[in-house]
Design a protein around this motif. Structure first.
Motif, PDB file in Angstrom:
ATOM      1  N   ALA A 202       5.363  -5.569   6.289  1.00  0.00           N
ATOM      2  CA  ALA A 202       4.971  -4.702   5.172  1.00  0.00           C
ATOM      3  C   ALA A 202       3.475  -4.790   4.889  1.00  0.00           C
ATOM      4  N   LYS A 203       2.677  -5.027   5.899  1.00  0.00           N
ATOM      5  CA  LYS A 203       1.227  -5.172   5.721  1.00  0.00           C
ATOM      6  C   LYS A 203       0.598  -3.965   5.030  1.00  0.00           C
ATOM      7  N   PRO A 204       0.958  -2.719   5.380  1.00  0.00           N
ATOM      8  CA  PRO A 204       0.337  -1.579   4.680  1.00  0.00           C
ATOM      9  C   PRO A 204       0.578  -1.581   3.178  1.00  0.00           C
ATOM     10  N   ILE A 205       1.803  -1.890   2.753  1.00  0.00           N
ATOM     11  CA  ILE A 205       2.090  -1.850   1.323  1.00  0.00           C
ATOM     12  C   ILE A 205       1.447  -3.032   0.605  1.00  0.00           C
ATOM     13  N   VAL A 206       1.281  -4.152   1.294  1.00  0.00           N
ATOM     14  CA  VAL A 206       0.594  -5.298   0.696  1.00  0.00           C
ATOM     15  C   VAL A 206      -0.864  -4.934   0.420  1.00  0.00           C
ATOM     16  N   ILE A 207      -1.521  -4.338   1.414  1.00  0.00           N
ATOM     17  CA  ILE A 207      -2.919  -3.945   1.248  1.00  0.00           C
ATOM     18  C   ILE A 207      -3.049  -2.846   0.200  1.00  0.00           C
ATOM     19  N   TYR A 208      -2.104  -1.906   0.188  1.00  0.00           N
ATOM     20  CA  TYR A 208      -2.111  -0.846  -0.826  1.00  0.00           C
ATOM     21  C   TYR A 208      -2.018  -1.453  -2.225  1.00  0.00           C
TER      22      TYR A 208
END
Length: 290
Positions: A202-208
């Motif tokens: 879930a790297k994209p949502i963490v960065i988001y």
């Protein structure tokens, strides 16, 4: 003959597509230019040193870094540090709370789960200004206003962050639950499943979540001004720099205000440009029905 007609038809479609794409690009370029004009003007004015007040031209007649150097001799340094500390702590704690809440609502099934999600969603629809008076009173009783407004603002920003679960939960819903079950069979705890399996996927949502949590307090003005109550040592950059636009200061601080605006925009711009791909993936990946 038939092949020739098909070829001409295909070429006509390609030409129409190129024409429409060209028109779209031209429109987007024009919109971008119009959108960027105010920022370019502020950038140019920040290098103007022949005068400090507002003028009727954009390109400076004398260039220099005086306005940026003057920032170092003003309260801007304290405001900038306050803003960075608030944004950093808010981003860290909000990200932890939001991701834990989202994972819980995505993976666990318990009584009142649906009611809790709906209640938080409805509660989040009410504007935060409705609670400003009572929040200020609570912070004042705790000694977290005016000069000590930084910890007070951090507390307020992270207090209700769990209600912003919906985008992250939607992204977690796209990750197969079979991964959780396989890890649990191998002896992993719930925490290990979250930190070692789910979060790397879930790297994209963490960065988001980090970006949104950082940018919100970075540019906050209304509540920050209400809590600091005119005390310079407790202001953030938005509140402090707004004072430079007052009638008695704008003639001597306008170019410094422009320079401060450029300095404030740099960290967020760099973060967004470097992590733009993950930001878009987080938004689109979380926009699903959970």
């Amino acid at each position: 003959m038939a092949n020739t007609k098909k070829t001409k038809k295909h070429m006509g479609i390609q030409a129409a597509n190129r024409l429409s794409n060209t028109a779209v690009y031209i429109i987007l370029i024009l919109i971008s230019i119009i959108w960027l004009i105010p920022f370019v003007c502020i950038l140019l004015q920040s290098f103007r040193v022949e005068s400090t007040y507002q003028v009727g031209y954009v390109i400076p007649r004398q260039w220099g870094l005086d306005n940026y150097l003057n920032l170092l001799n003003s309260d801007f340094k304290q405001w900038y540090i306050n803003t960075f500390v608030i944004a950093l702590f808010s981003a860290v704690f909000q990200t932890i709370i939001v991701l834990c809440m989202s994972y819980t609502l995505s993976r666990f099934r318990f009584k009142m789960r649906t009611f809790l999600m709906r209640f938080m969603l409805i509660l989040g629809m009410f504007p935060g200004m409705l609670t400003m008076i009572i929040l200020y009173r609570v912070l004042k009783d705790l000694g977290m206003t005016q000069a000590n407004s930084v910890p007070g603002l951090i507390l307020v920003y992270i207090a209700s962050s769990g209600m912003g679960y919906y985008v992250s939960k939607g992204f977690f819903d796209t990750i197969p639950k079979s991964l959780d079950e396989a890890a649990r069979v191998d002896g992993a705890t719930r925490a290990q499943v979250l930190y070692k399996i789910i979060l790397p996927l879930a790297k994209p949502i963490v960065i988001y979540t980090i970006l949104t949590s950082f940018m919100a307090p970075w540019g906050d003005y209304v509540f920050a001004r209400y809590v600091s109550m005119g005390t310079s040592s407790g202001m953030n950059v938005a509140v402090g720099m707004f004072g430079w636009l007052s009638q008695d200061q704008i003639n001597s601080r306008y170019t410094m205000f422009c320079a401060g605006g450029v300095v404030v925009a740099i960290p967020v711009t760099i973060l967004f440009l470097c992590l733009q791909k993950y930001y878009v993936e987080g938004v689109t990946g979380g926009a699903v029905k959970g």
